[in-house]
Design a protein around this motif. Structure first.
Motif, PDB file in Angstrom:
ATOM      1  N   ALA A  40     104.331  51.262 100.488  1.00 42.57           N
ATOM      2  CA  ALA A  40     105.139  52.253 101.212  1.00 42.57           C
ATOM      3  C   ALA A  40     106.003  51.576 102.256  1.00 42.57           C
ATOM      4  CB  ALA A  40     104.240  53.302 101.852  1.00 42.57           C
ATOM      5  N   LEU A  41     105.474  50.561 102.916  1.00 39.66           N
ATOM      6  CA  LEU A  41     106.216  49.863 103.970  1.00 39.66           C
ATOM      7  C   LEU A  41     107.210  48.841 103.430  1.00 39.66           C
ATOM      8  CD1 LEU A  41     103.376  49.329 106.570  1.00 39.66           C
ATOM      9  CD2 LEU A  41     105.257  50.979 106.654  1.00 39.66           C
ATOM     10  N   LEU A  50     109.084  54.812 109.909  1.00 43.51           N
ATOM     11  CA  LEU A  50     107.820  54.656 110.619  1.00 43.51           C
ATOM     12  C   LEU A  50     108.066  54.200 112.053  1.00 43.51           C
ATOM     13  CD1 LEU A  50     104.672  54.753 110.036  1.00 43.51           C
ATOM     14  CD2 LEU A  50     104.861  52.272 109.954  1.00 43.51           C
ATOM     15  N   SER A  51     108.942  53.242 112.219  1.00 41.50           N
ATOM     16  CA  SER A  51     109.277  52.739 113.548  1.00 41.50           C
ATOM     17  C   SER A  51     109.938  53.823 114.395  1.00 41.50           C
ATOM     18  CB  SER A  51     110.203  51.528 113.404  1.00 41.50           C
ATOM     19  OG  SER A  51     110.655  51.093 114.652  1.00 41.50           O
ATOM     20  N   LEU A  52     110.821  54.571 113.799  1.00 42.69           N
ATOM     21  CA  LEU A  52     111.518  55.642 114.514  1.00 42.69           C
ATOM     22  C   LEU A  52     110.541  56.719 114.971  1.00 42.69           C
ATOM     23  CD1 LEU A  52     114.276  56.785 115.389  1.00 42.69           C
ATOM     24  CD2 LEU A  52     114.460  57.830 113.124  1.00 42.69           C
ATOM     25  N   GLU A  86     101.655  60.188 101.907  1.00 41.34           N
ATOM     26  CA  GLU A  86     100.691  59.958 100.825  1.00 41.34           C
ATOM     27  C   GLU A  86     100.001  58.603 100.945  1.00 41.34           C
ATOM     28  OE1 GLU A  86     102.999  60.655  97.289  1.00 41.34           O
ATOM     29  OE2 GLU A  86     102.674  62.828  97.394  1.00 41.34           O
ATOM     30  N   ALA A  87     100.665  57.636 101.573  1.00 32.75           N
ATOM     31  CA  ALA A  87     100.066  56.322 101.791  1.00 32.75           C
ATOM     32  C   ALA A  87      99.113  56.324 102.986  1.00 32.75           C
ATOM     33  CB  ALA A  87     101.159  55.275 101.997  1.00 32.75           C
ATOM     34  N   GLY A  88      99.064  57.437 103.708  1.00 32.78           N
ATOM     35  CA  GLY A  88      98.161  57.554 104.843  1.00 32.78           C
ATOM     36  C   GLY A  88      98.675  56.920 106.115  1.00 32.78           C
ATOM     37  N   LEU A 111      95.711  48.013 108.894  1.00 33.56           N
ATOM     38  CA  LEU A 111      96.620  46.959 108.426  1.00 33.56           C
ATOM     39  C   LEU A 111      96.574  45.752 109.357  1.00 33.56           C
ATOM     40  CD1 LEU A 111      99.701  49.155 107.460  1.00 33.56           C
ATOM     41  CD2 LEU A 111      98.107  48.028 105.893  1.00 33.56           C
ATOM     42  N   SER A 112      96.552  46.025 110.644  1.00 32.78           N
ATOM     43  CA  SER A 112      96.518  44.955 111.631  1.00 32.78           C
ATOM     44  C   SER A 112      95.235  44.137 111.519  1.00 32.78           C
ATOM     45  CB  SER A 112      96.645  45.556 113.031  1.00 32.78           C
ATOM     46  OG  SER A 112      96.526  44.571 114.007  1.00 32.78           O
ATOM     47  N   ALA A 113      94.103  44.819 111.361  1.00 30.40           N
ATOM     48  CA  ALA A 113      92.823  44.116 111.250  1.00 30.40           C
ATOM     49  C   ALA A 113      92.786  43.231 110.017  1.00 30.40           C
ATOM     50  CB  ALA A 113      91.676  45.128 111.214  1.00 30.40           C
TER      51      ALA A 113
END
Length: 123
Positions: A40-41, A50-52, A86-88, A111-113
């Motif tokens: 998705a990203l 997402l950033s916005l 949908e990707a959460g 994602l960060s972890a």
């Protein structure tokens, strides 16, 4: 638009569920879930969306505020928001005519972890 720093909640919980990739291999289910998020990203419009959303004061944005910065149609923006949802990665709620979106901190923490390098490793 505000550039407030958003706190990431539940980082300890995310670290417990996802060991960094460099420490142990992912199981199949975790890999499938995380691949959906990364896929998705991987689209520049979705990454910018997402950033916005995350940069809006209060951490949420109306869909009516998300169409202006992009050179794509409103239905295309809606599609990209659906993929993020949908990707959460984002949550949403209809309020009257408009839908409001916010970033899900637990997803970003997960994602960060996963990508966090162990302390003291060569970089």
């Amino acid at each position: 638009m505000s550039n407030l720093e958003l706190p990431v909640l539940g980082q300890d919980d995310a670290a417990a569920c996802c060991s960094p990739l460099v420490r142990e291999p992912l199981d199949e289910d975790a890999a499938v879930d995380l691949a959906k998020m990364f896929k998705a990203l991987s689209d520049p419009v979705r990454l910018r969306l997402l950033s916005l959303i995350a940069s809006y004061e209060g951490g949420e944005a109306c869909v009516c505020d998300l169409t202006g910065p992009f050179d794509v149609s409103q239905p295309t923006i809606s599609h990209h928001l659906k993929v993020l949802r949908e990707a959460g990665l984002v949550g949403s709620e209809r309020r009257g005519t408009w839908v409001y979106y916010w970033v899900l901190p637990a997803a970003l923490a997960r994602l960060s972890a996963l990508l966090r390098a162990p302390a003291g490793e060569r970089g």
